[in-house]
Enzyme design. Sequence first.
Site, PDB file in Angstrom:
ATOM      1  N   ARG A 148       0.849  -1.200   0.000  1.00  0.00           N
ATOM      2  CA  ARG A 148       0.000   0.000   0.000  1.00  0.00           C
ATOM      3  C   ARG A 148       0.889   1.257   0.000  1.00  0.00           C
ATOM      4  NH1 ARG A 148      -3.543  -1.515   5.162  1.00  0.00           N
ATOM      5  NH2 ARG A 148      -1.515  -2.394   5.691  1.00  0.00           N
ATOM      6  N   GLU A 166      -4.629   4.402  14.264  1.00  0.00           N
ATOM      7  CA  GLU A 166      -5.500   3.472  14.989  1.00  0.00           C
ATOM      8  C   GLU A 166      -6.107   4.049  16.268  1.00  0.00           C
ATOM      9  OE1 GLU A 166      -2.239   3.018  14.583  1.00  0.00           O
ATOM     10  OE2 GLU A 166      -1.329   2.676  16.534  1.00  0.00           O
ATOM     11  N   HIS A 190       0.629   1.243  16.040  1.00  0.00           N
ATOM     12  CA  HIS A 190       0.478   0.078  16.932  1.00  0.00           C
ATOM     13  C   HIS A 190       1.644   0.018  17.921  1.00  0.00           C
ATOM     14  CE1 HIS A 190      -3.023  -1.312  14.796  1.00  0.00           C
ATOM     15  NE2 HIS A 190      -2.380  -1.177  13.672  1.00  0.00           N
ATOM     16  N   TYR A 219      -0.228   4.281  10.639  1.00  0.00           N
ATOM     17  CA  TYR A 219      -0.478   3.269  11.668  1.00  0.00           C
ATOM     18  C   TYR A 219       0.804   3.104  12.472  1.00  0.00           C
ATOM     19  CZ  TYR A 219      -4.749   1.627   9.297  1.00  0.00           C
ATOM     20  OH  TYR A 219      -5.989   1.537   8.740  1.00  0.00           O
ATOM     21  N   LYS A 246       2.351   1.843   7.143  1.00  0.00           N
ATOM     22  CA  LYS A 246       2.833   1.010   8.248  1.00  0.00           C
ATOM     23  C   LYS A 246       3.711   1.805   9.210  1.00  0.00           C
ATOM     24  CE  LYS A 246       1.246  -3.136   7.950  1.00  0.00           C
ATOM     25  NZ  LYS A 246       0.341  -3.561   9.024  1.00  0.00           N
ATOM     26  N   ASP A 257      -4.703 -10.900  14.347  1.00  0.00           N
ATOM     27  CA  ASP A 257      -3.826  -9.772  14.701  1.00  0.00           C
ATOM     28  C   ASP A 257      -3.967  -9.388  16.173  1.00  0.00           C
ATOM     29  OD1 ASP A 257      -6.391  -8.756  14.312  1.00  0.00           O
ATOM     30  OD2 ASP A 257      -5.670  -6.810  13.623  1.00  0.00           O
TER      31      ASP A 257
END
Length: 371
Positions: A15, A118, A96, A94, A75, A270
Amino acid sequence: MLIGVAKEIKVGEARVGLTPAAVVEYVAHGHEVLVETGAGAGIRADDAAYEAAGATIARTAAEVFARADMIVKVKEPQPAEWKQLHAGQILFTYLHLAADPDQARGLIESGVTAVAYETVTDPRGGLPLLAPMSEVAGRLSIQAAATALQKPNGGRGVLLGGVPGVPPGKVAVIGGGVVGTQAAQMAVGLGAEVTIIDRSLPRLRALDDLFHGRIRTRYATREAIRDEAFTADAVIGAVLIPGASAPKLISRDMLAGMKPGAVLVDVAIDQGGCFETSHPTTHEDPTFVVDGIVHYCVANMPGAVPLTSSEALNNATLPFGLALADHGLAALGRDPHLRNGLNVHAGRIVHPVVAESLGLPFEEPDQLLAA
Ligand SMILES: NC(=O)c1ccc[n+]([C@@H]2O[C@H](COP(=O)([O-])OP(=O)(O)OC[C@H]3O[C@@H](n4cnc5c(N)ncnc54)[C@H](O)[C@@H]3O)[C@@H](O)[C@H]2O)c1
């Protein structure tokens, strides 16, 4: 503002942070966009497409990281990337972070202001920048189940839609949130018999209304899950308990009661997976068999369809990214939902939940932002 887009370097990620269509919007707002050469290769957008959209092409990622006021990615930054981030720069992607102390340290040391997709919220308590990827994963889960059910792929040899004179396959969806609803839409579209199981009665009522009796709903007792799993051709695991690991809803001893060659698609992998026998797999080798049951447990399902996923992600991130570009850090003061996305600023963790998960001190960002 100068907006930077580098090619994603995480293994398997195709992406891209900004599609050419999104670049047009940033340029229309008076911003400059610098795109690393080849950044759009995974979505078949070449440098010429980005130039036509108004971007300038950079020869290296280093140039993008050095010059951009805001980096828009997909990412979390990899070690080589976080070393190039710097104070005064905004990172929008993102992250995380809660489960990634090394990256947290990297971002803290860089001095960057990191806004995580997120944790951006919406007025209804949803997570608007996670939802599009859940939609993709939910829809894809039925394609994955249909493929895994084919005999050459180890499955029972059932066509989910059946044919005239032969009953359709049975799909049980555990968890009727974003993923589960989209999975049910696709399964219904294929003509399968669909049951959605959830532990929220309001959610089951809403689903009953939405599908006009075309699906069955069941409250998520142990017995209901067992019943549905034992009669299903495919079970989709789509539960989420925010901030917690997924509960194990199908144990190993239950596999013996399932139809041989049935398929378990663990979308919640996940979050650790909601079937005891799940372990993460990749698009290159997506399935494995335990006790005659085919498991599909790809942790990054949207990565299989980067064209659709990039467009869906850009549709959701665009208004927030434009606000950051137009107003800089002041955008965080204007929109409490965007502010909820703020994870790291000026060398501090400024999101309470992320700080707690990492065991690091939490700092209120207000004074830091004002400084
Ligand atoms: N593998 C991937 O590529 C991928 C991509 C996107 C999302 N996901 C994962 O898919 C899962 C679902 O995401 P979502 O966006 O649909 O979440 P969501 O919050 O919209 O929905 C979760 C649903 O699960 C229900 N639930 C929770 N515990 C339950 C239980 N014990 N029994 C039955 N139902 C239960 C909730 O009531 C809720 O309706 C998450 O774990 C998410 O991380 C995975």
